[in-house]
Design a protein around this motif. Sequence first.
Motif, mmCIF file in Angstrom:
data_model
loop_
_atom_site.group_PDB
_atom_site.id
_atom_site.type_symbol
_atom_site.label_atom_id
_atom_site.label_comp_id
_atom_site.label_asym_id
_atom_site.label_seq_id
_atom_site.Cartn_x
_atom_site.Cartn_y
_atom_site.Cartn_z
ATOM 1 N N GLU A 156 -0.626 -9.581 38.162
ATOM 2 C CA GLU A 156 0.637 -9.199 38.792
ATOM 3 C C GLU A 156 1.694 -10.215 38.386
ATOM 4 O OE1 GLU A 156 1.809 -7.355 42.998
ATOM 5 O OE2 GLU A 156 1.033 -9.400 43.131
ATOM 6 N N LEU A 157 2.810 -9.693 37.888
ATOM 7 C CA LEU A 157 3.926 -10.532 37.453
ATOM 8 C C LEU A 157 5.081 -10.378 38.424
ATOM 9 C CD1 LEU A 157 3.879 -9.572 33.682
ATOM 10 C CD2 LEU A 157 2.765 -11.510 34.751
ATOM 11 N N GLY A 158 5.909 -11.402 38.512
ATOM 12 C CA GLY A 158 7.071 -11.355 39.384
ATOM 13 C C GLY A 158 8.334 -11.752 38.646
ATOM 14 N N LEU A 159 9.455 -11.192 39.070
ATOM 15 C CA LEU A 159 10.767 -11.500 38.506
ATOM 16 C C LEU A 159 11.768 -11.563 39.647
ATOM 17 C CD1 LEU A 159 12.372 -11.847 35.823
ATOM 18 C CD2 LEU A 159 12.833 -9.411 35.944
ATOM 19 N N GLN A 160 12.609 -12.583 39.638
ATOM 20 C CA GLN A 160 13.614 -12.748 40.683
ATOM 21 C C GLN A 160 14.630 -11.602 40.656
ATOM 22 O OE1 GLN A 160 13.718 -15.054 43.044
ATOM 23 N NE2 GLN A 160 11.915 -16.108 42.270
ATOM 24 N N GLU A 161 14.990 -11.095 41.835
ATOM 25 C CA GLU A 161 15.981 -10.019 41.914
ATOM 26 C C GLU A 161 17.337 -10.454 41.390
ATOM 27 O OE1 GLU A 161 14.234 -10.898 44.734
ATOM 28 O OE2 GLU A 161 13.222 -9.119 45.453
ATOM 29 N N SER A 162 17.679 -11.710 41.608
ATOM 30 C CA SER A 162 18.991 -12.205 41.173
ATOM 31 C C SER A 162 19.159 -12.104 39.663
ATOM 32 C CB SER A 162 19.193 -13.645 41.629
ATOM 33 O OG SER A 162 18.207 -14.489 41.059
ATOM 34 N N SER A 163 18.077 -12.296 38.916
ATOM 35 C CA SER A 163 18.187 -12.195 37.460
ATOM 36 C C SER A 163 18.426 -10.747 37.035
ATOM 37 C CB SER A 163 16.942 -12.762 36.783
ATOM 38 O OG SER A 163 15.801 -12.015 37.134
ATOM 39 N N LEU A 164 17.802 -9.808 37.719
ATOM 40 C CA LEU A 164 18.008 -8.397 37.409
ATOM 41 C C LEU A 164 19.439 -7.966 37.741
ATOM 42 C CD1 LEU A 164 16.753 -5.702 36.474
ATOM 43 C CD2 LEU A 164 16.236 -5.273 38.867
ATOM 44 N N ILE A 165 19.942 -8.416 38.869
ATOM 45 C CA ILE A 165 21.311 -8.060 39.267
ATOM 46 C C ILE A 165 22.326 -8.669 38.307
ATOM 47 C CG2 ILE A 165 23.051 -8.378 41.074
ATOM 48 C CD1 ILE A 165 20.690 -8.131 43.096
ATOM 49 N N SER A 166 22.117 -9.924 37.929
ATOM 50 C CA SER A 166 23.029 -10.582 36.982
ATOM 51 C C SER A 166 23.047 -9.863 35.644
ATOM 52 C CB SER A 166 22.606 -12.030 36.758
ATOM 53 O OG SER A 166 22.600 -12.744 37.954
ATOM 54 N N THR A 167 21.887 -9.474 35.175
ATOM 55 C CA THR A 167 21.794 -8.771 33.898
ATOM 56 C C THR A 167 22.472 -7.410 33.978
ATOM 57 O OG1 THR A 167 19.705 -9.895 33.473
ATOM 58 C CG2 THR A 167 20.191 -7.983 32.133
ATOM 59 N N ALA A 168 22.260 -6.687 35.062
ATOM 60 C CA ALA A 168 22.886 -5.370 35.222
ATOM 61 C C ALA A 168 24.406 -5.490 35.275
ATOM 62 C CB ALA A 168 22.365 -4.692 36.476
ATOM 63 N N LEU A 169 24.894 -6.488 35.977
ATOM 64 C CA LEU A 169 26.345 -6.696 36.028
ATOM 65 C C LEU A 169 26.899 -7.004 34.645
ATOM 66 C CD1 LEU A 169 26.838 -8.732 39.327
ATOM 67 C CD2 LEU A 169 27.623 -6.420 38.841
ATOM 68 N N LEU A 170 26.203 -7.841 33.915
ATOM 69 C CA LEU A 170 26.662 -8.189 32.568
ATOM 70 C C LEU A 170 26.685 -6.958 31.667
ATOM 71 C CD1 LEU A 170 27.400 -10.570 30.615
ATOM 72 C CD2 LEU A 170 25.004 -10.570 29.974
ATOM 73 N N LEU A 171 25.653 -6.138 31.737
ATOM 74 C CA LEU A 171 25.551 -4.986 30.839
ATOM 75 C C LEU A 171 26.494 -3.842 31.183
ATOM 76 C CD1 LEU A 171 21.702 -4.765 30.292
ATOM 77 C CD2 LEU A 171 23.440 -5.393 28.626
ATOM 78 N N TYR A 172 26.839 -3.698 32.455
ATOM 79 C CA TYR A 172 27.662 -2.558 32.855
ATOM 80 C C TYR A 172 29.117 -2.923 33.141
ATOM 81 C CZ TYR A 172 23.399 0.158 33.163
ATOM 82 O OH TYR A 172 22.242 0.796 32.860
ATOM 83 N N ILE A 173 29.326 -4.029 33.813
ATOM 84 C CA ILE A 173 30.684 -4.363 34.242
ATOM 85 C C ILE A 173 31.550 -4.890 33.100
ATOM 86 C CG2 ILE A 173 32.042 -5.828 35.806
ATOM 87 C CD1 ILE A 173 30.533 -3.525 37.182
ATOM 88 N N VAL A 174 30.993 -5.759 32.256
ATOM 89 C CA VAL A 174 31.798 -6.342 31.176
ATOM 90 C C VAL A 174 32.339 -5.273 30.223
ATOM 91 C CG1 VAL A 174 31.728 -7.896 29.176
ATOM 92 C CG2 VAL A 174 30.757 -8.633 31.357
ATOM 93 N N PRO A 175 31.514 -4.348 29.710
ATOM 94 C CA PRO A 175 32.100 -3.307 28.844
ATOM 95 C C PRO A 175 33.091 -2.401 29.565
ATOM 96 C CG PRO A 175 29.735 -3.393 28.546
ATOM 97 C CD PRO A 175 30.054 -4.257 29.716
ATOM 98 N N LEU A 176 32.827 -2.110 30.837
ATOM 99 C CA LEU A 176 33.743 -1.256 31.590
ATOM 100 C C LEU A 176 35.106 -1.927 31.772
ATOM 101 C CD1 LEU A 176 34.189 1.354 33.181
ATOM 102 C CD2 LEU A 176 33.334 0.152 35.200
ATOM 103 N N ILE A 177 35.107 -3.182 32.154
ATOM 104 C CA ILE A 177 36.367 -3.915 32.322
ATOM 105 C C ILE A 177 37.085 -4.058 30.983
ATOM 106 C CG2 ILE A 177 37.335 -6.184 32.882
ATOM 107 C CD1 ILE A 177 35.285 -6.328 35.171
#
Length: 144
Positions: free
Chosen positions: A67-88
């Motif tokens: 079982e592997l784990g990943l911090q939620e904050s890293s997923l949220i940061s990545t999603a913001l970078l991928l979606y918000i930056v191109p949109l803005i």
Amino acid sequence: MLTERAVVIAYEQGKATVKCQSKSACGQCAAKSACGTAALSELTGENPEHIFTVDSIMPLKLGQIVELGLQESSLISTALLLYIVPLITLLSATLLASQVFKQELWSAIFILFCTALSFIFIRSYSKKWQSKKTFQPILLRIIQ
């Protein structure tokens, strides 16, 4: 913390190479026959496997399920970078182009150029994140 199961495919000196299967809801719902996403995934034949390396202080064997784990904050940061930056970037470039250029062709070229630059920026910035510990999955436990 987000968790996922993976299979050990290699282990060497504290580094385990694991393989995860992507889970998709496509093909599971009643609207499968009328869904464009399901049809597209069948056409592309994308490989739903992800292979990467994690640190392990415990010796692991081939075929073990972990079982592997990943911090939620890293997923949220990545999603913001991928979606918000191109949109803005797209919106800002559109506003700027409407003020600067008289012809729509030059406006469209400028907007596409700025948007492409935003994706280049995201790619270079995401490479910096790959080396940070918070963006790396960790081994939580051995399941089998």
